[in-house]
Scaffold this active site. Structure first.
Site, short mmCIF file in Angstrom:
data_model
loop_
_atom_site.label_atom_id
_atom_site.label_comp_id
_atom_site.label_asym_id
_atom_site.label_seq_id
_atom_site.Cartn_x
_atom_site.Cartn_y
_atom_site.Cartn_z
N SER A 47 0.80 -1.25 0.04
CA SER A 47 -0.11 0.04 -0.14
C SER A 47 0.81 1.27 0.03
CB SER A 47 -0.79 0.03 1.37
OG SER A 47 -1.42 1.36 1.70
N TYR A 98 -2.09 -0.91 10.34
CA TYR A 98 -2.23 -1.23 8.94
C TYR A 98 -0.80 -0.53 8.41
CZ TYR A 98 -3.96 -0.83 4.16
OH TYR A 98 -4.18 -1.10 2.75
P1 NAD Z 1 -11.57 -6.11 0.19
O1 NAD Z 1 -12.09 -5.88 1.46
O2 NAD Z 1 -12.44 -5.79 -1.21
O3 NAD Z 1 -11.16 -7.55 -0.13
C1 NAD Z 1 -10.27 -8.28 0.88
C2 NAD Z 1 -10.12 -9.69 0.60
O4 NAD Z 1 -9.31 -10.23 1.66
C3 NAD Z 1 -11.53 -10.47 0.72
O5 NAD Z 1 -11.52 -11.36 -0.37
C4 NAD Z 1 -11.71 -11.09 1.99
O6 NAD Z 1 -12.61 -12.02 2.14
C5 NAD Z 1 -10.12 -11.36 2.33
N1 NAD Z 1 -9.67 -11.78 3.49
C6 NAD Z 1 -9.83 -10.68 4.76
N2 NAD Z 1 -9.57 -11.30 5.87
C7 NAD Z 1 -9.25 -12.68 5.37
C8 NAD Z 1 -8.47 -13.81 6.12
N3 NAD Z 1 -8.41 -13.72 7.40
N4 NAD Z 1 -8.34 -14.89 5.26
C9 NAD Z 1 -8.42 -14.82 4.12
N5 NAD Z 1 -8.88 -13.93 3.35
C10 NAD Z 1 -9.24 -12.79 3.99
O7 NAD Z 1 -10.14 -5.31 0.17
P2 NAD Z 1 -9.35 -4.50 -0.96
O8 NAD Z 1 -9.59 -3.12 -0.99
O9 NAD Z 1 -9.60 -5.13 -2.41
O10 NAD Z 1 -7.83 -4.82 -0.53
C11 NAD Z 1 -6.90 -5.92 -1.07
C12 NAD Z 1 -5.60 -5.61 -0.63
O11 NAD Z 1 -5.03 -4.54 -1.20
C13 NAD Z 1 -5.61 -5.56 1.13
O12 NAD Z 1 -4.14 -5.91 1.16
C14 NAD Z 1 -5.38 -3.87 1.05
O13 NAD Z 1 -4.72 -3.53 2.08
C15 NAD Z 1 -4.60 -3.59 -0.10
N6 NAD Z 1 -4.91 -1.98 -0.41
C16 NAD Z 1 -6.07 -1.67 -0.72
C17 NAD Z 1 -6.22 -0.40 -1.13
C18 NAD Z 1 -7.67 0.24 -1.33
O14 NAD Z 1 -7.74 1.37 -1.64
N7 NAD Z 1 -8.50 -0.41 -1.49
C19 NAD Z 1 -5.14 0.40 -1.03
C20 NAD Z 1 -3.97 0.13 -0.80
C21 NAD Z 1 -3.71 -1.21 -0.57
#
Ligand code: NAD
Length: 260
Positions: A142, A155
């Site tokens: 991130s 985080y």
């Molecule tokens: P999201 O909530 O849409 O998806 C998260 C996924 O992780 C889901 O499939 C959920 O079921 C799974 N998950 C959560 N806890 C879990 C566990 N204990 N075991 C297995 N699976 C689990 O979130 P997203 O925004 O798509 O985030 C995905 C990644 O991208 C994360 O690591 C997040 O930190 C990172 N990220 C997101 C953003 C953003 O703006 N959305 C920005 C930077 C980084």
């Protein structure tokens, strides 16, 4: 080029991970999906992806906070596919509070899912990659792996840790066909971010559109969200031969967030 390779994408039942899994399947990669959600919807997703792209799509409900389940997931993928060529560590959660108010269990949970799971998947998948002398490990970190924001201690600490882990794995395998890199997205409109928009709307008494604009306005100069498809495009590049000398990089896709 990736045809017939096999991948695990953790946290791929939603958001960025789902976008990455789709993009890999489109390239002919067999994919193991992972994450939580409605089992019927996941079964439907698995069948649809497999039929659309003629690849094998499996699902593991392994909890990324459980090292034993992570190990079992990797072994299951190796047994079913014959190899795990591509490992995308994407599962992640968020919780916001000031440090002095941050609940112990939330700190532990975020460390386990957002950081330690990356260690356990890599540890389990690397030996077979080393035997084949090819592998692509891509950790979805991130912008919060590079800079901080208030109220996100766990985080931010976990994502900084992911970048450190990425560099170490890259160095330890630098003379091989295995690369390890991180991608650092800014805001991407997924359920994880929608919750932060909803919280902001309630806290500040803003209509949804205004809360969304405020969120972007605070951090992301482009004033646009990045998309799961754009993050997936970077994953495909990192899997390509063109990226063979990218090792230990942290690739930002953040609308200018960290350029400020
Ligand atoms: P999201 O909530 O849409 O998806 C998260 C996924 O992780 C889901 O499939 C959920 O079921 C799974 N998950 C959560 N806890 C879990 C566990 N204990 N075991 C297995 N699976 C689990 O979130 P997203 O925004 O798509 O985030 C995905 C990644 O991208 C994360 O690591 C997040 O930190 C990172 N990220 C997101 C953003 C953003 O703006 N959305 C920005 C930077 C980084």
């Amino acid at each position: 080029m990736l045809n017939n390779k096999s991948a695990i994408v953790t946290g791929s039942t939603s958001g960025i991970g789902l976008g990455i899994a789709r993009a890999l399947a489109e390239q002919g990669v067999n994919v193991m999906l992972n994450g939580f959600g409605d089992h019927a919807a996941i079964a439907d997703l698995t069948a649809t992806l497999a039929a659309a792209h003629g690849v094998t799509v499996l699902y593991s409900d392994a909890d990324m906070s459980r090292p034993d389940q992570i190990e079992a997931m990797v072994r299951q993928a190796e047994a079913a596919f014959g190899a795990v060529d591509i490992l995308v560590n994407n599962a992640g959660i968020q919780y916001t509070a000031r440090v002095e108010d941050f609940p112990h269990d939330k700190w532990e949970q975020i460390m386990a899912i957002n950081l330690s799971s990356n260690f356990y998947t890599i540890r389990a998948a690397l030996p077979a990659m080393q035997q084949r002398n090819w592998g692509r490990i891509i950790n979805i970190a991130s912008v919060h792996g590079q800079v901080a924001s208030s109220n996100k201690a766990a985080y931010v600490a976990a994502k900084h840790g992911v970048i450190g882990l990425t560099k170490t794995v890259a160095l330890e395998n630098a003379r091989s066909g295995i690369t390890c890199n991180a991608i650092c997205p800014g805001w991407v409109l997924t359920p994880l971010v929608q919750k932060q928009i909803d919280d902001l709307a309630v806290r500040e008494g803003l209509p949804p559109q205004a809360a969304q604009a405020r969120l972007l306005g605070e951090k992301q100069p482009s004033q646009e969200f990045a998309t799961p498809e754009q993050i997936a495009a970077a994953v495909l590049f990192l899997c390509s031969d063109g990226a063979r000398q990218m090792r230990g990089a942290a690739l930002t896709i953040d609308g200018g967030w960290t350029a400020q």
